[in-house]
Structure formats: structure tokens, C-alpha cells
Design a protein around this motif. Structure first.
Motif, PDB file in Angstrom:
ATOM      1  N   MET A 266       0.827  -1.201   0.000  1.00  0.00           N
ATOM      2  CA  MET A 266       0.000   0.000   0.000  1.00  0.00           C
ATOM      3  C   MET A 266       0.862   1.252   0.000  1.00  0.00           C
ATOM      4  O   MET A 266       0.502   2.270  -0.617  1.00  0.00           O
ATOM      5  CB  MET A 266      -0.946  -0.027   1.211  1.00  0.00           C
ATOM      6  CG  MET A 266      -2.037  -1.106   1.116  1.00  0.00           C
ATOM      7  SD  MET A 266      -2.967  -1.340   2.646  1.00  0.00           S
ATOM      8  CE  MET A 266      -3.637   0.278   2.896  1.00  0.00           C
ATOM      9  N   ILE A 267       1.993   1.177   0.685  1.00  0.00           N
ATOM     10  CA  ILE A 267       2.929   2.305   0.656  1.00  0.00           C
ATOM     11  C   ILE A 267       3.469   2.505  -0.753  1.00  0.00           C
ATOM     12  O   ILE A 267       3.602   3.635  -1.229  1.00  0.00           O
ATOM     13  CB  ILE A 267       4.076   2.070   1.664  1.00  0.00           C
ATOM     14  CG1 ILE A 267       3.542   2.109   3.092  1.00  0.00           C
ATOM     15  CG2 ILE A 267       5.177   3.103   1.476  1.00  0.00           C
ATOM     16  CD1 ILE A 267       4.579   1.778   4.147  1.00  0.00           C
ATOM     17  N   ASP A 268       3.767   1.389  -1.448  1.00  0.00           N
ATOM     18  CA  ASP A 268       4.262   1.490  -2.825  1.00  0.00           C
ATOM     19  C   ASP A 268       3.207   2.101  -3.741  1.00  0.00           C
ATOM     20  O   ASP A 268       3.535   2.825  -4.691  1.00  0.00           O
ATOM     21  CB  ASP A 268       4.662   0.104  -3.331  1.00  0.00           C
ATOM     22  CG  ASP A 268       5.905  -0.423  -2.632  1.00  0.00           C
ATOM     23  OD1 ASP A 268       6.656   0.398  -2.081  1.00  0.00           O
ATOM     24  OD2 ASP A 268       6.114  -1.651  -2.628  1.00  0.00           O
ATOM     25  N   ILE A 269       1.910   1.807  -3.473  1.00  0.00           N
ATOM     26  CA  ILE A 269       0.834   2.397  -4.278  1.00  0.00           C
ATOM     27  C   ILE A 269       0.846   3.919  -4.120  1.00  0.00           C
ATOM     28  O   ILE A 269       0.758   4.674  -5.097  1.00  0.00           O
ATOM     29  CB  ILE A 269      -0.530   1.818  -3.863  1.00  0.00           C
ATOM     30  CG1 ILE A 269      -0.619   0.342  -4.254  1.00  0.00           C
ATOM     31  CG2 ILE A 269      -1.669   2.596  -4.519  1.00  0.00           C
ATOM     32  CD1 ILE A 269      -1.882  -0.352  -3.787  1.00  0.00           C
ATOM     33  N   LEU A 270       0.971   4.356  -2.868  1.00  0.00           N
ATOM     34  CA  LEU A 270       0.977   5.799  -2.600  1.00  0.00           C
ATOM     35  C   LEU A 270       2.229   6.466  -3.163  1.00  0.00           C
ATOM     36  O   LEU A 270       2.207   7.654  -3.501  1.00  0.00           O
ATOM     37  CB  LEU A 270       0.873   6.040  -1.090  1.00  0.00           C
ATOM     38  CG  LEU A 270      -0.452   5.582  -0.448  1.00  0.00           C
ATOM     39  CD1 LEU A 270      -0.372   5.673   1.071  1.00  0.00           C
ATOM     40  CD2 LEU A 270      -1.617   6.421  -0.967  1.00  0.00           C
TER      41      LEU A 270
ATOM     42  N   MET B  29      -8.708   4.275   1.468  1.00  0.00           N
ATOM     43  CA  MET B  29      -8.848   5.436   2.329  1.00  0.00           C
ATOM     44  C   MET B  29      -7.635   5.676   3.220  1.00  0.00           C
ATOM     45  O   MET B  29      -7.562   6.695   3.903  1.00  0.00           O
ATOM     46  CB  MET B  29     -10.101   5.290   3.208  1.00  0.00           C
ATOM     47  CG  MET B  29     -11.375   5.015   2.427  1.00  0.00           C
ATOM     48  SD  MET B  29     -11.756   6.348   1.267  1.00  0.00           S
ATOM     49  CE  MET B  29     -12.081   7.682   2.409  1.00  0.00           C
ATOM     50  N   TRP B  30      -6.674   4.744   3.216  1.00  0.00           N
ATOM     51  CA  TRP B  30      -5.504   4.867   4.104  1.00  0.00           C
ATOM     52  C   TRP B  30      -4.551   5.934   3.561  1.00  0.00           C
ATOM     53  O   TRP B  30      -4.242   5.962   2.376  1.00  0.00           O
ATOM     54  CB  TRP B  30      -4.791   3.527   4.227  1.00  0.00           C
ATOM     55  CG  TRP B  30      -5.507   2.535   5.126  1.00  0.00           C
ATOM     56  CD1 TRP B  30      -6.796   2.118   5.010  1.00  0.00           C
ATOM     57  CD2 TRP B  30      -4.966   1.877   6.256  1.00  0.00           C
ATOM     58  NE1 TRP B  30      -7.115   1.224   5.988  1.00  0.00           N
ATOM     59  CE2 TRP B  30      -5.989   1.047   6.784  1.00  0.00           C
ATOM     60  CE3 TRP B  30      -3.732   1.892   6.887  1.00  0.00           C
ATOM     61  CZ2 TRP B  30      -5.822   0.251   7.898  1.00  0.00           C
ATOM     62  CZ3 TRP B  30      -3.547   1.082   8.003  1.00  0.00           C
ATOM     63  CH2 TRP B  30      -4.582   0.279   8.513  1.00  0.00           C
ATOM     64  N   THR B  31      -4.039   6.745   4.505  1.00  0.00           N
ATOM     65  CA  THR B  31      -3.032   7.748   4.127  1.00  0.00           C
ATOM     66  C   THR B  31      -1.636   7.140   4.252  1.00  0.00           C
ATOM     67  O   THR B  31      -1.450   6.054   4.823  1.00  0.00           O
ATOM     68  CB  THR B  31      -3.125   8.990   5.025  1.00  0.00           C
ATOM     69  OG1 THR B  31      -2.788   8.610   6.371  1.00  0.00           O
ATOM     70  CG2 THR B  31      -4.521   9.575   5.002  1.00  0.00           C
ATOM     71  N   TYR B  32      -0.657   7.865   3.723  1.00  0.00           N
ATOM     72  CA  TYR B  32       0.729   7.394   3.782  1.00  0.00           C
ATOM     73  C   TYR B  32       1.194   7.225   5.234  1.00  0.00           C
ATOM     74  O   TYR B  32       1.803   6.217   5.596  1.00  0.00           O
ATOM     75  CB  TYR B  32       1.641   8.373   3.047  1.00  0.00           C
ATOM     76  CG  TYR B  32       3.080   7.901   2.938  1.00  0.00           C
ATOM     77  CD1 TYR B  32       3.493   7.112   1.870  1.00  0.00           C
ATOM     78  CD2 TYR B  32       4.031   8.249   3.901  1.00  0.00           C
ATOM     79  CE1 TYR B  32       4.804   6.674   1.763  1.00  0.00           C
ATOM     80  CE2 TYR B  32       5.340   7.812   3.809  1.00  0.00           C
ATOM     81  CZ  TYR B  32       5.725   7.028   2.737  1.00  0.00           C
ATOM     82  OH  TYR B  32       7.006   6.580   2.647  1.00  0.00           O
ATOM     83  N   ASP B  33       0.914   8.205   6.091  1.00  0.00           N
ATOM     84  CA  ASP B  33       1.342   8.144   7.490  1.00  0.00           C
ATOM     85  C   ASP B  33       0.674   6.971   8.211  1.00  0.00           C
ATOM     86  O   ASP B  33       1.299   6.312   9.056  1.00  0.00           O
ATOM     87  CB  ASP B  33       1.006   9.453   8.204  1.00  0.00           C
ATOM     88  CG  ASP B  33       1.867  10.611   7.711  1.00  0.00           C
ATOM     89  OD1 ASP B  33       2.959  10.328   7.156  1.00  0.00           O
ATOM     90  OD2 ASP B  33       1.450  11.777   7.858  1.00  0.00           O
ATOM     91  N   GLU B  34      -0.590   6.698   7.900  1.00  0.00           N
ATOM     92  CA  GLU B  34      -1.287   5.574   8.528  1.00  0.00           C
ATOM     93  C   GLU B  34      -0.662   4.244   8.116  1.00  0.00           C
ATOM     94  O   GLU B  34      -0.524   3.319   8.937  1.00  0.00           O
ATOM     95  CB  GLU B  34      -2.766   5.600   8.142  1.00  0.00           C
ATOM     96  CG  GLU B  34      -3.565   6.714   8.817  1.00  0.00           C
ATOM     97  CD  GLU B  34      -4.981   6.788   8.328  1.00  0.00           C
ATOM     98  OE1 GLU B  34      -5.857   7.271   9.078  1.00  0.00           O
ATOM     99  OE2 GLU B  34      -5.239   6.357   7.166  1.00  0.00           O
ATOM    100  N   CYS B  35      -0.259   4.142   6.867  1.00  0.00           N
ATOM    101  CA  CYS B  35       0.401   2.903   6.399  1.00  0.00           C
ATOM    102  C   CYS B  35       1.738   2.693   7.106  1.00  0.00           C
ATOM    103  O   CYS B  35       2.069   1.582   7.544  1.00  0.00           O
ATOM    104  CB  CYS B  35       0.608   2.968   4.888  1.00  0.00           C
ATOM    105  SG  CYS B  35      -0.914   2.855   3.928  1.00  0.00           S
ATOM    106  N   VAL B  36       2.540   3.752   7.204  1.00  0.00           N
ATOM    107  CA  VAL B  36       3.839   3.652   7.885  1.00  0.00           C
ATOM    108  C   VAL B  36       3.640   3.279   9.344  1.00  0.00           C
ATOM    109  O   VAL B  36       4.357   2.416   9.888  1.00  0.00           O
ATOM    110  CB  VAL B  36       4.611   4.983   7.761  1.00  0.00           C
ATOM    111  CG1 VAL B  36       5.862   4.948   8.631  1.00  0.00           C
ATOM    112  CG2 VAL B  36       4.974   5.253   6.308  1.00  0.00           C
TER     113      VAL B  36
END
Length: 438
Positions: A1-5, A29-36
Motif C-alpha cells: 500500500m505504501i508502494d501504491i501511494l 482510504m488509508w493515508t501514507y502516514d497511517e500505512c507507515v
């Protein structure tokens, strides 16, 4: 998901679908910070569970075993039990090795040797002296088989060193009449070889190597294993195993070698590494000699180890008491021996157990005998010629604590190098088969 963003994924739909399968709600709906932050939480949870990993692994396998038994899937249940036994044994022996073995990190390659001369122990510490003494010892060790009755007299002349003559074929078909000078023991050995060949007449070991076999073999090898004199490192083959084209090339190469009976000249150059069999004991006759040659050893293991042994199992030629079967190990034999001694005491029955050290047994194997046994167990003569032929005139360089020697030891005029060498994957198979049958 981080790679998608980050925009580095070509097909984000597949990733989101997999995320939903894993219970991640609304991955879009997940943001970059939420994924990290989620990754950090996962790593922390994994670290917390790491100390419970062995127990969780056992619990997981037990659950899978119950599921297999509930569905009456016998093959899966058997495979899970085998996995549980193997992992339990591996864990136990790892703990014992860590506790009792010398883990000082020092190299066992020798920098000095000792030899008993006229009852006096003489120590050699200079590189030239160490290499000379060791090469003299190995020269003598690799010619021990010359005393075999199969290598001398009329029988030796008829068979040659590779048993690829008409007389050898007569022995394998049971049509040979031994000369009068042959001892009773020699005649019995030849008769047993004929019997084995008759039983396994229809069974033949395949000489074709597939790319899948090449890949499977090298992927499980340790890259840090010492390389041969040619510097063809294990890492080279592990890298080649990752690519289909290279795997096809090397597999075809090994198949051609096996079917032609001609080994590469590189296989005729070996590296002898003398290690201390017992730490601190540097007597030259107590050092362990190991032979390293990467693809040659794969060839020997595949043809003479895996395939020949599997064929022997099919024809029921492996005695049960050897425990040379899958899903069994040395602990089984030890346990049975203990039960046997307990029964002997309880029943007051006389019992004797002999523990014999077959010293330098691999180095004493006569090549003509090895060839006959291999052929009797279904190996084609061309494959036998590859392995034994590369040994008979091999140039043995020496690796010690001083480095690699510039001089080598090889066969002298009128005598060939025999034995199967320590570190040869085919040696324990032949030793096991011959000791079981003879």
C-alpha cells in the motif's frame, strides 16, 4: 500500500484486493502516514511474539495435523508428522551443538603437523615441510586399495580399474567362472554382486538431469561452503539456479557428461583441505581430508545418492536395520539398540555389541569393486566412468593455514589413485550398500 501511494505499483487493484483478504478495511482510504504507522505496529507485534515463536509453531502444526486427520487426508497427516519430528530433532541438536561444540570461531585449517617416525613424534611447522609430509601421507592413503584381490593377479588384469570389460559383464550376468587362484571370499563377493544385478536387472538409474533438479539442489546449498581449486564457488551455482536459462544450460551439461562418460578436465583437479578431526591433535594420519568440487559433487549426489538409493528402496535392497530410509535417522537405531540390550538383560540372554571404527574406509575402496557394485545397483557404466575416472588421475592441491599449495599430488607411474575421497557424496552410499550386502 505504501508502494501504491509512492506510485511505484503498476496494478494497484491487485494489492488492494489482497489487502481486503487480509482484513484491511477500505485500503483506498488509508493515508501514507497511517500505512507507515501500521508497518511499525506490525514489526513491534512480531518482535513481541518472537519469543513465543517455537510454541506457536508447534501449536500451528498440531492444529493442521488435527485438520488433516479429521478429513482423513493420510498423506498430508504423514507429511505434517514428519515435519514436526524433523523440527523437534533439529531444535534439540542445535541446542546441544551450541552448548558443547567449540564455537571459538578459529579456523581448523592446519599450520603444523606431527608424524611418528621410529617411535618418536616429529613436528613440522614450515609450509614446505607441512605440504611434503601431507602429500606423502595422502599418496599412501589413496593407494591402499592396491592390496585388494580384485586389483591383482589374473582377475585384476581381466577387470581393469573401471570394470568396463567383457569379464565384468560376465560377472554382472552371472556367467563368470572365477580363476582357481581367487580366494573363497573373493568368489563369494562376486557371487553376491551377480545376485544383486539379477534382482535389479530391470531397474536403471536415469542419467538425465532436469533444470528443476538443478535449481532445487543449489537453492538449499550454503553459499559459504569452500570452493574448489578452479574457484567455481557455490555462490555461482546458487545465482545460476535463479535463472531458468542458466539452469537449463547446466542441467544439459551434466546430462551430457553422464551419458558420454567423459568428465570435464576441471573435475580432475581437486582441493584437499586438511582439518583437525580432533581439536589440537595434529598427527598427520589423524587429520581429515575433504575434497571439494561443486558441480562434480552435485553429479555424484544426484546419480549415486538420490537416484541409486531410491531404486534400491524400490527393489527392497536396503536392510531395515540400517535405518537408511526417509523419515528416520540415527536416533532410531540408537533407540532400538537400547531396547535390545534391555530385553537381553530381562531375558538373561547373552548379547554382544561390537563398535568398530572402519578407519580410512572411503580411501580403501577399490575402484573395480565400486564399479561392479554401482553397476549391479542399476547405474550405467558411463556415469561410473565419470566419477571414478576423474579420481584416478586427479591432481590434488593442498589448502592449509598457509594458503593453497603450488605443487600437487597425483598418481605415480604404474599406480592410480583409488578410494572415493572424504567429502564425496557417493562414498557413504557405496559404503552403506556394500556393508549391508556383504
Amino acid at each position: 500500500m505504501i508502494d501504491i501511494l509512492d506510485g511505484t505499483v503498476r496494478n494497484p487493484g491487485v494489492i488492494r484486493k489482497q489487502a481486503r483478504k487480509l482484513g484491511i478495511v477500505a485500503p483506498k482510504m488509508w493515508t501514507y502516514d497511517e500505512c507507515v504507522h501500521g508497518v511499525q505496529l506490525c514489526k513491534a507485534w512480531k518482535k513481541k511474539l518472537s519469543k513465543y515463536a517455537p510454541c506457536l509453531r508447534i501449536e500451528h502444526l498440531q492444529q493442521r495435523l488435527l485438520e488433516a486427520e479429521a478429513t482423513e487426508d493420510k498423506e498430508r497427516a504423514k507429511a505434517i508428522r514428519t515435519m514436526m519430528t524433523r523440527e523437534e530433532s533439529s531444535s534439540m541438536w542445535s541446542s546441544l551443538s551450541y552448548t558443547f561444540n567449540d564455537n571459538g570461531g578459529r579456523s581448523n585449517a592446519v599450520t603444523h603437523v606431527e608424524r611418528i617416525e621410529n617411535g618418536v613424534t616429529v613436528e613440522y611447522t614450515e609450509q614446505s615441510e607441512v605440504e611434503r609430509v601431507v602429500q606423502e601421507m595422502t599418496q599412501n592413503r589413496f593407494t591402499l586399495a592396491d592390496s585388494s584381490p580384485l586389483c591383482s593377479g589374473l582377475l585384476g588384469e581381466q577387470l581393469g580399474y573401471l570394470a568396463n570389460t567383457e569379464v565384468a559383464e560376465q560377472i554382472l550376468t552371472g556367467n563368470y567362472i572365477a580363476p582357481e587362484e581367487a580366494s573363497n571370499a573373493t568368489v563369494l563377493v562376486l557371487e553376491e554382486i551377480s545376485r544383486i544385478a539379477e534382482v535389479m536387472r530391470e531397474g536403471k538409474v536415469s542419467l538425465s538431469v532436469s533444470p528443476e533438479e538443478f535449481t532445487q539442489y543449489w537453492k538449499k546449498m550454503k553459499e559459504r561452503t569452500s570452493s574448489s581449486y578452479s574457484k567455481a564457488h557455490f555462490g555461482h551455482y546458487k545465482a545460476a539456479a535463479m535463472y531458468k536459462q542458466y539452469a537449463q544450460f547446466f542441467a544439459a551439461k551434466l546430462s551430457l557428461i553422464a551419458q558420454s562418460g567423459t568428465p570435464p578436465s576441471r573435475w580432475g583437479i581437486g582441493m584437499t583441505v586438511l582439518l583437525e578431526k580432533i581439536a589440537g591433535l595434529a598427527l598427520v594420519n589423524k587429520l581429515r581430508a575433504l575434497l571439494f568440487e561443486a558441480d562434480s559433487n552435485m553429479f555424484n549426489r544426484l546419480i549415486f545418492g538420490d537416484r541409486m538409493m531410491e531404486l534400491a528402496r524400490e527393489y527392497d535392497m536396503i536392510p531395515q536395520e540400517q535405518y537408511a530410509e526417509k523419515q528416520s535417522d540415527g536416533q532410531d537405531g540408537t533407540f532400538v539398540k537400547r531396547l535390545l540390550t534391555d530385553l537381553s538383560r530381562q531375558m538373561k540372554t547373552p548379547l554382544g555389541i561390537v563398535s568398530a571404527d572402519a578407519e580410512t574406509c572411503y580411501d580403501r575402496i577399490a575402484h573395480v569393486f565400486a564399479s561392479l557394485v554401482f553397476q549391479a545397483f542399476g547405474v550405467f557404466i558411463t556415469a561410473v566412468m565419470v566419477m571414478l575416472g576423474s579420481i584416478q588421475h586427479m591432481k590434488f592441491y593442498l589448502r592449509t593455514g598457509f594458503g593453497e599449495s603450488k605443487e600437487y599430488m597425483t598418481a605415480v607411474l604404474g599406480r592410480i589413485i583409488q578410494g572415493l575421497c572424504q567429502g564425496n557424496a557417493a562414498a557413504p552410499r557405496l559404503d552403506g550398500r556394500s556393508s549391508a550386502q556383504f
